[in-house]
Design a protein around this motif. Structure first.
Motif, short mmCIF file in Angstrom:
data_model
loop_
_atom_site.label_atom_id
_atom_site.label_comp_id
_atom_site.label_asym_id
_atom_site.label_seq_id
_atom_site.Cartn_x
_atom_site.Cartn_y
_atom_site.Cartn_z
N TYR A 125 0.93 -1.21 -0.06
CA TYR A 125 -0.01 0.01 0.07
C TYR A 125 0.84 1.36 0.05
CZ TYR A 125 -3.34 -3.67 1.66
OH TYR A 125 -4.09 -4.60 1.54
N GLY A 126 2.04 1.34 -0.63
CA GLY A 126 2.93 2.23 -0.81
C GLY A 126 2.67 3.40 -1.61
N THR A 127 1.87 3.23 -2.43
CA THR A 127 1.59 4.14 -3.56
C THR A 127 0.32 5.16 -3.24
OG1 THR A 127 1.93 2.15 -5.18
CG2 THR A 127 0.97 4.28 -6.20
N GLN A 128 0.60 6.43 -3.44
CA GLN A 128 -0.22 7.36 -3.01
C GLN A 128 -0.51 8.46 -4.08
OE1 GLN A 128 1.21 9.45 0.50
NE2 GLN A 128 1.18 7.60 1.98
N PHE A 129 -1.73 8.90 -4.57
CA PHE A 129 -1.93 9.79 -5.69
C PHE A 129 -2.85 10.87 -4.72
CE2 PHE A 129 -1.54 6.02 -8.22
CZ PHE A 129 -0.73 6.74 -9.28
N THR A 130 -2.20 12.08 -4.50
CA THR A 130 -3.06 12.94 -3.75
C THR A 130 -3.61 14.01 -4.87
OG1 THR A 130 -1.64 13.13 -1.87
CG2 THR A 130 -2.82 15.06 -2.11
N PRO A 131 -4.76 14.48 -5.25
CA PRO A 131 -5.27 15.22 -6.13
C PRO A 131 -4.85 16.58 -5.96
CG PRO A 131 -7.16 13.69 -5.33
CD PRO A 131 -5.89 13.54 -4.33
#
Length: 792
Positions: A125-131
């Protein structure tokens, strides 16, 4: 996770690419021509094999179309035979060199060698997309976390100024600026590299919990895993991915003199004439800024300054003196220039504050703007015979570094989204245009910034406007080595530092000591270049023959020229075998963990260990009062890596590897050690690189191990070598038999020597190599056919 168990169980899905004809689907993933793709946690994930060693990972938010044409990556994916298996939530892909797994539950991607040994892994769960909104565009801040082994060392990240060799434990903002070149690339002692293909400012963090990369702007997350098994292999894969390094002309490996700045054509010609009169070798002279006149005329690419009223006469005279002329050009234009007007009309200016305030940067992301840049450069300077380009401020400078500057639009999006690729685009524009315009002169560019892939553009980066201090000198060594470990082989510094932090400048003996030591270091950089402001630093400004500061410089400049056959052959290895000139010790001695974080030594080529002196030893400097004291010879501690034996370059003394020794370093000696098995070619004493043919070469053989060397030669300054116009002579040393074999010459080129002499010296205990005065043991005449020489 150990993959050995997977291949002992029943294969659920096996797909060989060469039998692939139609898409194959499962409930969890889809097979593609390059690998697989899946939708996981509202995220689209693709694993794409570019070849059996290189894998691209692409992640994007579900429903968000991510299309990208990389500015750095130029490789076209090739057909790869893959075995694809699924075991529960884990899908594995196996090429003939590596294995990759995708966890269909968490989206984690992991990499293994063929034995199942873990190489590199993402964090669950190490992927992050912050709009976010990048001005008016909906996009994301993208972040990926990884896990590294506790004792794993990593290198790269461009040219940083923290003084660290191993980049573990660092927290860095990767955003190009003067003295700081930022490349989101790492390579590991485990034999892999990772290139994070994003051009926006990026945070790199490594701590005991994770290593992460977070970019301010990204429509998707995009990175490449490269498995090379060792540092050279990783660099070879990075060059395969982003472009090979062309061969620079022989004359670029000579000595370069510069100053901020030569104020007239008479002054710059006079410097070259003075060098020739003194008999001190010189191949290049550099004209810094303001040959164009005032700041409103900034970078006009014309000699509009009345003190340069006869530029053609000036350049012709420099060429008559057998020197080459480099000139400063910038990425910005003054408001009174024709370029400014045309670029403004084309809406190809970047509207933010730069230096000087009367100038504005252009938009190198726009092909039309790059065309216009070359058009003026060509007719104003190249047509007059300028040999090389000093492309300054290629970050570019932002005077006030306001956040609003990043909102400025470019041809490819906001400046924020393409920030770090600015040097790649502007340098690439000049290279590409000159290659089309002329093939008889190799492109040579000196530039203050870089990005991944810039090695393909004939560029040599320098470390910016650094200060002339001992602590800064020390930091340049790991800065250059980590830069080279990113796959970009040509780098240098302002010898002596750009600005001088000593009262009185060159008149201060404390600065003279620093400058001499810096020049010794510069002798073993890919480009040996003296430059700076505040005080002139031509050799004759330090005195005359008999003065220690003069004599030490002359000695090392001559040493640079005697080593031209070694250096030029090493440059060919850079082009032909994806080699490196400046080599961190970990590249050649990865089994010796003591070298992992050594930041003050390196290999130059594969034979010479260089240990620059980075502290004052002979001059006391207190309260701006300096006093020299040479009454006692001081020493420097040098670690000799294990796995080989070593020879003191100056004395011939022999040492076993795996130990630290104390080397006496009078002011005219810098520690240099030669690896056992080395065959070192030494050329004639010359005033410029091509003054004499290499018809009488010295060959110094350092026994104790088998060795080989390939002597490379060509026409020195055109691109005919790309068509096969070059020759190589492979030379082998058999240590057991004590025989040297000079093999049949391969290849040919116009003007090639048909016959030459080799004067061979076997370095034995106590046999000095200082000043290349070792006694010749055998002299042979070589006519291109194999010769076997017995040495005892």
């Amino acid at each position: 996770m150990n993959l050995k168990n997977y291949y002992m169980k029943k294969i659920v899905i096996t797909i060989l690419f060469f039998t692939f004809s139609i898409p194959l689907f499962s409930a969890d993933f889809e097979r593609t021509k390059l690998g697989i793709k899946a939708n996981i946690q509202s995220m689209d994930v693709e694993v794409q094999f570019y070849n059996p060693h290189i894998v691209r990972i692409v992640k994007s938010q579900e429903g968000f179309v991510f299309k990208k044409e990389s500015l750095s990556v130029i490789k076209t994916p090739q057909v790869v035979n893959l075995i694809v298996n699924q075991q529960g939530d884990i899908v594995s892909l196996k090429s003939e060199f590596i294995q990759v797994t995708l966890d269909l539950k968490t989206g984690k991607v992991s990499f293994y060698d063929l034995s199942g040994k873990a190489l590199f892994t993402e964090k669950d769960y190490g992927t992050q997309f912050t709009p976010i909104k990048d001005v008016d565009k909906k996009t994301f801040t993208v972040r990926q976390a990884f896990l590294l082994d506790k004792d794993e060392a990593i290198y790269g990240l461009g040219q940083q100024q923290e003084g660290k060799m191993n980049q573990r434990g660092q927290k860095l903002l990767l955003r190009n600026e003067n003295t700081k070149i930022c490349i989101p690339f790492i390579q590991s002692t485990k034999g892999y590299g990772v290139f994070w293909d994003n051009y926006s400012p990026t945070k790199f963090v490594d701590n005991p919990q994770e290593m992460s990369l977070e970019s301010e702007v990204g429509d998707g997350l995009d990175y490449y895993f490269l498995y090379g098994k060792n540092a050279d292999g990783v660099i070879a894969k990075m060059r395969d991915l982003t472009g090979q390094s062309p061969l620079l002309p022989l004359w670029t490996l000579g000595f370069w003199q510069s100053r901020e700045r030569y104020t007239s054509q008479e002054e710059i010609v006079g410097v070259v004439e003075k060098f020739r009169k003194l008999g001190v070798p010189l191949d290049g002279i550099i004209q810094d800024w303001q040959y164009w006149g005032g700041n409103g005329n900034w970078n006009s690419m014309n000699f509009d300054n009345p003190k340069f009223s006869e530029p053609q006469k000036m350049i012709d005279r420099i060429h008559q003196l057998n020197a080459h002329y480099m000139i400063s050009v910038w990425a910005s234009f003054g408001r009174d220039t024709k370029q400014f007007s045309e670029l403004k009309e084309k809406k190809s200016l970047l509207n933010f504050e730069t230096y000087p305030k009367e100038a504005t940067p252009y938009d190198p992301y726009n092909p039309e703007a790059r065309n216009l840049y070359w058009e003026y450069l060509s007719k104003g300077l190249f047509a007059k015979g300028v040999d090389a380009w000093w492309m300054d401020s290629t970050e570019p400078d932002r005077t006030f570094t306001r956040d609003s500057d990043l909102d400025v639009p470019t041809h490819l999006g906001t400046f924020r989204s393409v920030y770090n690729a600015f040097p790649l685009q502007t340098v690439g524009g000049v290279y590409d245009h000159q290659r089309k315009a002329a093939s008889n002169k190799r492109v040579f560019i000196l530039t203050r910034s870089a990005f991944a892939g810039q090695q393909r553009y004939g560029a040599n980066s320098w470390s910016g406007d650094i200060h002339g201090r001992w602590d800064v000198l020390r930091k340049q060594i790991p800065a250059g080595l980590n830069f080279s470990l990113c796959g970009i082989p040509y780098w240098n510094t302002d010898i002596g530092g750009f600005s001088v932090d000593y009262k009185g400048g060159i008149k201060n003996v404390a600065y003279r000591e620093l400058y001499v030591r810096w020049l010794q270091f510069g002798t073993f950089m890919p480009m040996m270049r003296s430059h700076g402001t505040s005080t002139p630093r031509e050799i004759y400004m330090f005195g005359q023959k008999g003065d220690w500061a003069y004599d030490a410089q002359e000695k090392f400049i001559n040493l640079r020229y005697r080593l031209l056959p070694y250096n030029y052959s090493t440059a060919w290895d850079v082009t032909n075998q994806s080699g490196s000139m400046m080599r961190a010790l970990v590249m050649d001695f990865s089994q010796d963990k003591k070298v992992y974080d050594i930041n003050d030594e390196y290999m130059f080529g594969k034979s010479l260990l260089i240990a620059p002196v980075t502290e004052s030893m002979y001059v006391k400097n207190e309260n701006d009062k300096s006093e020299e004291d040479f009454s006692q010879i001081k020493s420097k501690q040098v670690y000799l890596p294990e796995g080989t034996s070593w020879y003191d370059f100056w004395t011939g003394a022999q040492f076993s590897g795996g130990q630290t020794i104390s080397k006496e370093v009078p002011v005219d000696i810098m520690p240099i050690y030669v690896k056992a098995g080395t065959i070192l070619p030494v050329g004639p004493k010359v005033q410029y690189a091509t003054e004499k043919k290499w018809d009488n070469l010295e060959l110094y053989v350092y026994p104790g191990a088998d060795g080989e060397f390939t002597l490379y030669e060509d026409e020195n300054d055109n691109y005919n070598y790309e068509k096969g116009a070059f020759s190589t002579i492979k030379i082998n040393w058999n240590d057991k038999e004590q025989t040297l074999t000079i093999e049949n010459r391969k290849g040919s080129f116009p003007g090639m020597l048909k016959t030459r002499n080799f004067n061979i010296s076997l370095i034995t205990k106590g046999k000095s190599t200082a000043d290349f005065s070792a006694k010749t043991d055998k002299a042979v005449t070589y006519k291109g056919k194999e010769i076997v020489i017995k040495l005892k």
